[in-house]
Design an enzyme around this catalytic site. Structure first.
Site, PDB file in Angstrom:
ATOM      1  N   HIS A  77       0.873  -1.394  -0.239  1.00  0.00           N
ATOM      2  CA  HIS A  77       0.173  -0.063   0.065  1.00  0.00           C
ATOM      3  C   HIS A  77       0.931   1.280   0.058  1.00  0.00           C
ATOM      4  O   HIS A  77       0.587   2.190  -0.773  1.00  0.00           O
ATOM      5  CB  HIS A  77      -0.790  -0.036   1.240  1.00  0.00           C
ATOM      6  CG  HIS A  77      -1.701   1.211   1.480  1.00  0.00           C
ATOM      7  ND1 HIS A  77      -3.324   1.242   1.332  1.00  0.00           N
ATOM      8  CD2 HIS A  77      -1.440   2.379   2.108  1.00  0.00           C
ATOM      9  CE1 HIS A  77      -3.547   2.346   1.534  1.00  0.00           C
ATOM     10  NE2 HIS A  77      -2.518   3.221   2.020  1.00  0.00           N
ATOM     11  N   GLU A  78       1.871   1.276   0.863  1.00  0.00           N
ATOM     12  CA  GLU A  78       2.792   2.474   1.034  1.00  0.00           C
ATOM     13  C   GLU A  78       3.606   2.692  -0.279  1.00  0.00           C
ATOM     14  O   GLU A  78       3.728   3.697  -0.888  1.00  0.00           O
ATOM     15  CB  GLU A  78       3.728   2.366   2.082  1.00  0.00           C
ATOM     16  CG  GLU A  78       2.837   2.490   3.407  1.00  0.00           C
ATOM     17  CD  GLU A  78       2.034   3.533   3.727  1.00  0.00           C
ATOM     18  OE1 GLU A  78       2.395   4.497   3.130  1.00  0.00           O
ATOM     19  OE2 GLU A  78       1.112   3.264   4.665  1.00  0.00           O
ATOM     20  N   HIS A  80       1.708   4.474  -2.769  1.00  0.00           N
ATOM     21  CA  HIS A  80       1.423   6.000  -2.668  1.00  0.00           C
ATOM     22  C   HIS A  80       2.856   6.397  -3.247  1.00  0.00           C
ATOM     23  O   HIS A  80       3.038   7.506  -4.016  1.00  0.00           O
ATOM     24  CB  HIS A  80       1.555   6.245  -1.413  1.00  0.00           C
ATOM     25  CG  HIS A  80       0.400   6.257  -0.345  1.00  0.00           C
ATOM     26  ND1 HIS A  80      -0.838   6.709  -0.948  1.00  0.00           N
ATOM     27  CD2 HIS A  80      -0.125   5.541   0.928  1.00  0.00           C
ATOM     28  CE1 HIS A  80      -1.835   6.427   0.034  1.00  0.00           C
ATOM     29  NE2 HIS A  80      -1.400   5.768   0.960  1.00  0.00           N
TER      30      HIS A  80
END
Ligand SMILES: [Zn+2]
Length: 277
Positions: free
Chosen positions: A186-187, A190
């Protein structure tokens, strides 16, 4: 039922997710979002695309008192998850054991987002952010699972670039149900330019990805996949298995075609150093 994550008590898992699922990545403001969209549109005709790109990960494991000792198996499993998640964006990830570093430091181990400790640690440990994905692990301030910087912030602040992830969120960690390594995926999403699927809710300008239905707020847990949930438009379904939502690790399964396309655009716009190694 009370919910505990990284030494912090929340009223429930729902409350933990409403407060951000421990993701402290900054919320981009509308001016930034529009600036990025404009820059990308302006450069569209001149931009070349890559057919395949290999990204080298530099692991920096911050430890304290015997905690945070990430194993080789955990690194390998984490890399496998990244390769699976971003394969449709034509990305592969690799790392080499001799470049893994372990650093014992109490303040760095407990760093918070935007803290002096974060800047100190990254200044001391980071590899050239134009060429590598700096991947930091540590205990982090309580209640946090991780955070990342966006591609469009690289030029202005290269030292801070990278992802920071709770050590116990890596595969085999103890931060159940967030211990299968999907926080890092998920990071990295980003870091590659993706916003949350619920960015802006129903009134805002959304995540600027055409094929992720807008929804009013984050989903959490393991929501049924054949229901609309909190989708903003009648007939649409909230993307409850999307990696950029806030669901459990074992429910984060996909990125859409338009998300993959956005990742490629962001790399060609802001992370070209990855191609020119
Ligand atoms: Zn996030």
């Amino acid at each position: 039922m009370a919910f505990y994550i990284n030494n912090k008590e929340f009223k429930s898992q729902e409350e933990f997710c409403q407060l951000g699922r421990g993701c402290a990545t900054k919320n981009p403001n509308p001016i930034e979002i529009f600036r990025v969209d404009e820059e990308i549109a302006l450069n569209k005709s001149r931009r070349r695309l890559f057919s395949k790109l290999s990204i080298e990960v530099r692991f920096h494991h911050i430890t304290y008192g015997g905690r945070g000792l990430i194993t080789k198996t955990q690194r390998e499993e984490q890399i496998t998850l990244l390769n699976e998640a971003f394969s449709n964006a034509n990305l592969t990830f690799k790392y080499s054991e001799p470049n893994v570093q372990f650093i014992d430091n109490y303040n760095w181990y407990n760093m918070g987002h935007g803290s002096a400790s974060e800047r100190e640690a990254k200044t001391s440990l980071g590899s050239d952010a134009k060429k590598y994905l700096n991947f930091y692990t540590g205990g982090l301030a309580s209640g946090l699972l991780g955070w990342a910087t966006f591609p469009f912030d690289l030029a202005g602040d290269p030292i801070i670039d990278g992802v920071v992830v709770l050590d116990e969120s890596l595969p085999g960690g103890s931060a159940e149900p967030y211990n299968l390594g999907m926080t890092a995926v998920h990071e990295v999403g980003h870091w590659l330019g993706l916003y949350h699927t619920f960015q802006g809710g129903c009134d805002g300008i959304g995540d600027h990805v055409k094929d992720t239905p807008a929804h009013s707020s984050a989903n959490y847990g393991k929501p049924a996949i054949d229901e609309p949930h909190n989708a903003c438009v009648a007939g649409e379904f909230a993307p409850v298995q999307n990696i950029m939502n806030y669901v459990d690790d074992d429910w984060m399964k996909e990125l859409t075609e338009a998300q993959d396309a956005r990742i490629k655009e962001q790399i060609m716009m802001y992370r070209t150093g990855l191609l020119n190694k």
